[in-house]
Design an enzyme around this catalytic site. Structure first.
Site, PDB file in Angstrom:
ATOM      1  N   ASP A  20       0.847  -1.199   0.000  1.00 22.66           N
ATOM      2  CA  ASP A  20       0.000   0.000   0.000  1.00 22.66           C
ATOM      3  C   ASP A  20       0.887   1.256   0.000  1.00 22.66           C
ATOM      4  OD1 ASP A  20       0.924  -0.593   2.585  1.00 22.66           O
ATOM      5  OD2 ASP A  20      -0.789   0.391   3.563  1.00 22.66           O
ATOM      6  N   ASP A  45       7.049   1.573   1.984  1.00 21.35           N
ATOM      7  CA  ASP A  45       6.831   0.508   1.015  1.00 21.35           C
ATOM      8  C   ASP A  45       7.509   0.826  -0.314  1.00 21.35           C
ATOM      9  OD1 ASP A  45       5.249  -0.314   3.080  1.00 21.35           O
ATOM     10  OD2 ASP A  45       3.443  -0.611   1.883  1.00 21.35           O
ATOM     11  N   VAL A 103       2.972  -6.147   3.016  1.00 23.21           N
ATOM     12  CA  VAL A 103       3.395  -5.051   3.894  1.00 23.21           C
ATOM     13  C   VAL A 103       2.271  -4.054   4.144  1.00 23.21           C
ATOM     14  CG1 VAL A 103       5.820  -5.296   3.276  1.00 23.21           C
ATOM     15  CG2 VAL A 103       4.382  -3.746   1.948  1.00 23.21           C
TER      16      VAL A 103
END
Length: 238
Positions: free
Chosen positions: A11, A16, A126
């Site tokens: 996301d 990330d 994640v």
């Protein structure tokens, strides 16, 4: 031959995005695809960011749009004060060619990829675990075909490290606890990297500057995208 075939369920999100760059450049990782999910931002934003990141740093790697909300709850509000209004620290994204958007929903992309490479695929998740739970619901028999599930999430009180939303809850798991329950109960190998690990893994300003100075365009991106995030962390600790 790559040691690790990875589907990156993400996301993005500043952290990330940084992790995607490291994976894309790692010689032992073969990225089969990115699957977006709600979380740090709306699904529209996280999918846009995933396509931008894959197009810039992992050309040819497809992106599949995933879940816009948890299985049983309303979608959370975007975390603009942490990740910026655009989810990537408010940096200017420029005109890099976006990765292609796979026509399949994320959970179907996961199923098809696992069945195409039985015993070889690592699902690296994640964000909230909704896409993985949907894949299990659609095809429960993929579980024994997955090499490993690696989750960044959770807080277990290890060495006194509690949740970052409530004392008992970490953000990714709280984002969709029903999905997390399904994923952690499935018959596949799961490794959980909780807050007791992530909060001790520090990328100092000096370290990030060294990446900027020696990492070319990718290093400069790591530096740029982390400025808003670092300011948030510094303020939170002051």
């Amino acid at each position: 031959m790559s040691r690790h075939k990875v589907i990156y369920d993400t996301d993005p999100g500043v952290d990330d995005a940084m992790a995607l760059v490291f994976q894309a450049l790692h010689p032992d990782i073969e990225l089969l695809g990115l699957t977006s999910v709600f979380g740090n931002a709306t699904i529209e934003t996280t999918t846009h960011n995933a396509r931008f990141l894959a197009g810039r740093f992992a050309p040819g790697v497809p992106v599949a749009r995933g879940a816009a909300a948890p299985l049983e709850r309303a979608a959370p509000q975007p975390l603009a004060w942490i990740h910026g209004d655009n989810g990537l620290g408010n940096i200017v994204l420029g005109d890099s060619a976006a990765a292609p958007l796979d026509p399949r929903p994320a959970h179907r992309f996961i199923i098809d990829s696992v069945r195409a490479h039985p015993g070889e695929v690592t699902l690296l998740a994640v964000g909230p675990l909704t896409n993985l739970a949907l894949a299990l619901a659609d095809d429960p028999q993929i579980a024994p075909l997955v090499k490993q599930v690696v989750v960044m999430g959770g807080a277990f009180g290890t060495e006194g490290v509690l949740g970052n939303v409530t004392p008992a809850a970490e953000a990714n798991i709280l984002g969709d606890p029903d999905a997390a329950d399904i994923v952690f109960g499935a018959p596949w190998p799961v490794a959980i990297v909780g807050l007791d690990v992530t909060q001790r893994t520090i990328m100092s300003q000096e370290y990030l500057a060294s990446i900027r100075d020696r990492g070319g365009a990718a290093g400069q991106f790591i530096w740029d995208v982390s400025r808003h995030y670092e300011a948030f962390i510094s303020k939170a600790r002051s």
